[in-house]
Write a protein that holds these residues in place. Sequence first.
Motif, short mmCIF file in Angstrom:
data_model
loop_
_atom_site.label_atom_id
_atom_site.label_comp_id
_atom_site.label_asym_id
_atom_site.label_seq_id
_atom_site.Cartn_x
_atom_site.Cartn_y
_atom_site.Cartn_z
N VAL A 114 136.84 -17.11 -109.87
CA VAL A 114 137.13 -17.62 -108.53
C VAL A 114 137.31 -16.51 -107.50
O VAL A 114 136.97 -16.69 -106.33
N ALA A 115 137.81 -15.34 -107.92
CA ALA A 115 138.17 -14.29 -106.96
C ALA A 115 137.03 -13.92 -106.01
O ALA A 115 137.23 -13.91 -104.79
N PRO A 116 135.83 -13.60 -106.48
CA PRO A 116 134.77 -13.25 -105.51
C PRO A 116 134.35 -14.43 -104.64
O PRO A 116 133.91 -14.24 -103.50
N ARG A 117 134.46 -15.64 -105.16
CA ARG A 117 134.12 -16.81 -104.35
C ARG A 117 135.12 -16.99 -103.21
O ARG A 117 134.74 -17.38 -102.10
N LEU A 118 136.38 -16.71 -103.50
CA LEU A 118 137.38 -16.78 -102.44
C LEU A 118 137.15 -15.70 -101.39
O LEU A 118 137.35 -15.93 -100.19
N ALA A 119 136.74 -14.51 -101.83
CA ALA A 119 136.43 -13.44 -100.87
C ALA A 119 135.27 -13.87 -99.98
O ALA A 119 135.31 -13.67 -98.75
N ALA A 120 134.24 -14.46 -100.56
CA ALA A 120 133.11 -14.92 -99.76
C ALA A 120 133.53 -16.05 -98.83
O ALA A 120 133.05 -16.14 -97.68
N HIS A 121 134.43 -16.88 -99.31
CA HIS A 121 134.96 -17.97 -98.48
C HIS A 121 135.66 -17.40 -97.25
O HIS A 121 135.46 -17.87 -96.12
N GLY A 122 136.47 -16.37 -97.43
CA GLY A 122 137.14 -15.74 -96.30
C GLY A 122 136.16 -15.13 -95.32
O GLY A 122 136.32 -15.24 -94.10
N ASP A 123 135.11 -14.51 -95.85
CA ASP A 123 134.10 -13.93 -94.98
C ASP A 123 133.39 -14.99 -94.14
O ASP A 123 132.97 -14.72 -93.01
N THR A 124 133.27 -16.19 -94.68
CA THR A 124 132.66 -17.28 -93.93
C THR A 124 133.38 -17.50 -92.61
O THR A 124 132.77 -17.76 -91.57
N PHE A 125 134.69 -17.35 -92.64
CA PHE A 125 135.48 -17.52 -91.43
C PHE A 125 135.47 -16.27 -90.57
O PHE A 125 135.12 -16.31 -89.38
N TRP A 126 135.82 -15.12 -91.16
CA TRP A 126 136.05 -13.91 -90.37
C TRP A 126 134.76 -13.32 -89.81
O TRP A 126 134.82 -12.50 -88.89
N LEU A 127 133.63 -13.73 -90.30
CA LEU A 127 132.36 -13.23 -89.77
C LEU A 127 131.58 -14.30 -89.01
O LEU A 127 130.38 -14.16 -88.77
N ASP A 128 132.28 -15.35 -88.60
CA ASP A 128 131.66 -16.43 -87.82
C ASP A 128 131.81 -16.11 -86.33
O ASP A 128 132.90 -16.23 -85.76
N ARG A 129 130.72 -15.69 -85.70
CA ARG A 129 130.78 -15.29 -84.30
C ARG A 129 131.09 -16.47 -83.38
O ARG A 129 131.62 -16.29 -82.29
N ARG A 130 130.75 -17.67 -83.81
CA ARG A 130 131.01 -18.83 -82.98
C ARG A 130 132.52 -19.05 -82.80
O ARG A 130 132.99 -19.33 -81.69
N ILE A 131 133.25 -18.93 -83.88
CA ILE A 131 134.70 -19.09 -83.80
C ILE A 131 135.31 -17.95 -83.00
O ILE A 131 136.20 -18.16 -82.16
N PHE A 132 134.83 -16.73 -83.25
CA PHE A 132 135.36 -15.58 -82.51
C PHE A 132 135.10 -15.75 -81.01
O PHE A 132 135.97 -15.46 -80.18
N ASP A 133 133.92 -16.25 -80.64
CA ASP A 133 133.61 -16.45 -79.22
C ASP A 133 134.56 -17.47 -78.60
O ASP A 133 134.96 -17.33 -77.43
N ARG A 134 134.94 -18.48 -79.34
CA ARG A 134 135.89 -19.47 -78.82
C ARG A 134 137.26 -18.82 -78.58
O ARG A 134 137.93 -19.09 -77.59
N LEU A 135 137.66 -17.94 -79.50
CA LEU A 135 138.92 -17.23 -79.32
C LEU A 135 138.86 -16.30 -78.12
O LEU A 135 139.84 -16.18 -77.36
N GLU A 136 137.73 -15.63 -77.93
CA GLU A 136 137.58 -14.76 -76.77
C GLU A 136 137.64 -15.57 -75.47
O GLU A 136 138.26 -15.15 -74.48
#
Length: 715
Positions: free
Chosen positions: A111-133
């Motif tokens: 599960v560990a690498p899948r959870l890491a990839a899951h986190g990257d799904t969020f932290w590397l989503d430019r659409r969400i970051f643009d909303r925060l900006e």
Amino acid sequence: MPAETVATFEPAGGAALDASNPFAAPSALPYGLPDFAAVGVEHLRPAVAAGMAAQRAEWEAVATDERMPDVANTLEAIERSGTLLRRVMTVFHTLASSVGGDEIHAVETEVAPRLAAHGDTFWLDRRIFDRLESLANAAPLLDLDAETAWLLHTYRKNFQRAGIRLADAQHEQLRALNGRIVTLETEFSQRVVKAMEVGVVRVEDPAELAGLDEGTVAALARNAADRAGSTLAMPGGGHLVPLMLPTQQPLLARASHRGLRARLLEASVTRGTGVDAASDTRAVLLELARLRAERAQLLGYAHHAAYVVEDGTAASADVVGEMLARLAAPAARNATREAAELQEVLDADPTVPDGTRLAPSDWTYYAERLRKERLSFDDTVLRPYLELDRVLTEGVFYTAGKLFGLTFHERDDLAGYADDVRVWEVLEADGTGVGLFVGDFYARPGKRGGAWMHNLVDQSHLLGQRPVVVNNLNITPPPPGMPTLLTWDEVRTCFHEFGHALHGLFSDVRYPSLSGTSVPRDFVEYPSQVNEMWMAHPDVVARFARHHVTGEPLPAELLDKVLSAGTYGQGFATTEYLGAALLDQAWHQVGPDQVPTEPTEVEAFEREALDRAGVGLELVPPRYRSTYFNHTFGGGYDAGYYSYIWSEVLDADTVEWFAEQAQDGDGGLNRAAGTRFREALLSRGYSQDPLASFRELRGRDAVIDPLLVRRGLTD
């Protein structure tokens, strides 16, 4: 009705989570305590998969929302996401760290690498970051409250630290690095646990147990009996000495048989070095150090330590290095002086041949002899007065009552994840429920070493949750029917970990990601270290330090000696700590091409780093050698082990503050001081700059002088 409370949970993009899975609905137990009795290993994989799928759908809804970003549809939506996954992972991490076993570890590895990839799904989503900006740009018009403004700042900072501004190709490289790093961290932790299990010291000759009390000998015999039928079984019974996580082992201070001491320390310091192939950690830690360095450079940092410290309260890795260097020289000088004193004690020992030189395995034994000679006490004399239940109720809980008005009511109707785990309900002075405190005090096969606190439920006004916190220790369980007697250091650990628990229990924030101990690593140890001060308070120690048979208090003259011990032994204690902290920095202040490539080079890297820092004393090995340094290579304190001494600067200063709050000579043990400490600091979580919380309490920045005096490091 929320989707997760119906009979069948339908995660978007994945199979339905069967209603029979205990994670399909929130726990019905008080305060949301997980129903551990209902959870089997077979429930974990499908629940993790469903939880990740559900959270990805929630993130996608935020990313594709066509409305203008606001607090509700962006910040709060993000904070509400992942409810199912949080429920699963708190249980999963608890079982993996406190129960262990091959089945759990196999799922953890998967599960560990899948959870890491899951986190990257969020932290590397430019659409969400643009909303925060966009939300940040509109913030002056939105009149955000201070906590929400801080949350927005924190998310934007974390997105940038996660690499959101890198190009797409670099994102793919980053995802690969993150997945491999978390896989290696998981493997390292599992190998450290395995090394403790196989590294037990076998004792066939009872004469080797000289100096140990009857209860300890019985516990070691029970250790051997419990392993009957395993590869560690001993013909005819015998005794097994288990290994604890740090280099120094508790029995080294009490075992008078020099050969046993030497074997025990040798087993401790050689863990992970290849003496057992299945628990050899050297190749893992080398690859991990290299990949962390690669990731740091990809993100624009000189090295991993620079990346880590940016998210803490220390200004830079250089500032951390300067502080450690300032402490190293006087600590090593004091340790050298202490070594000369201990050599004299060894020379006077008639059981040791003339000309014998003090060995690292002799240090704590002769330090106890010297302590007994100078101060007329040692842990053997103290232990009958330090019974675990009394330390808890009349020490730890009593102090919390005096400072904060709390009461603790054991809930025998609530079960933990192992038979010896206990649960207390914590109430305010007016009877209002605060949360649950879970105590897991004993070592067991599969449990990782050391002591720690973690949350099962995070406090959050947004989610309507009150906290459930766990304290984990690794006390050797006594034989059935015998009391659990502690050392003075184990009492300190009880108070320390409960300081973390208070930080979690008193959290009073809106957003779950800012709750309790979710503060920078170089601040999180501060409240726990402050709580240690109360174990030596005359009123407190007089209550808990009573003979477990007669109930007689610890004799006044012995108590005076304990409390007046002061800086005795601080040269050794500070040097072994600094050795570990400096090793942590050395591994993480290098570029990828500077990390050794061969496992056989690990020892040389260690030696050179310690010598360069001035703490390479043969007689004082670091608190953790690299091969079993789970804090740094298991994840969590990588490049952050300096945090303990950094936090102690705040702690020592705060101890002086409590003294200034004294009423009628109570040393600050009063509700007024406790309430102020709770409101200004313990309740804040990470809802603002932690150093602002300290300044609110103290009225100024911290100064280092009280720490130097405490550790005897002044000229």
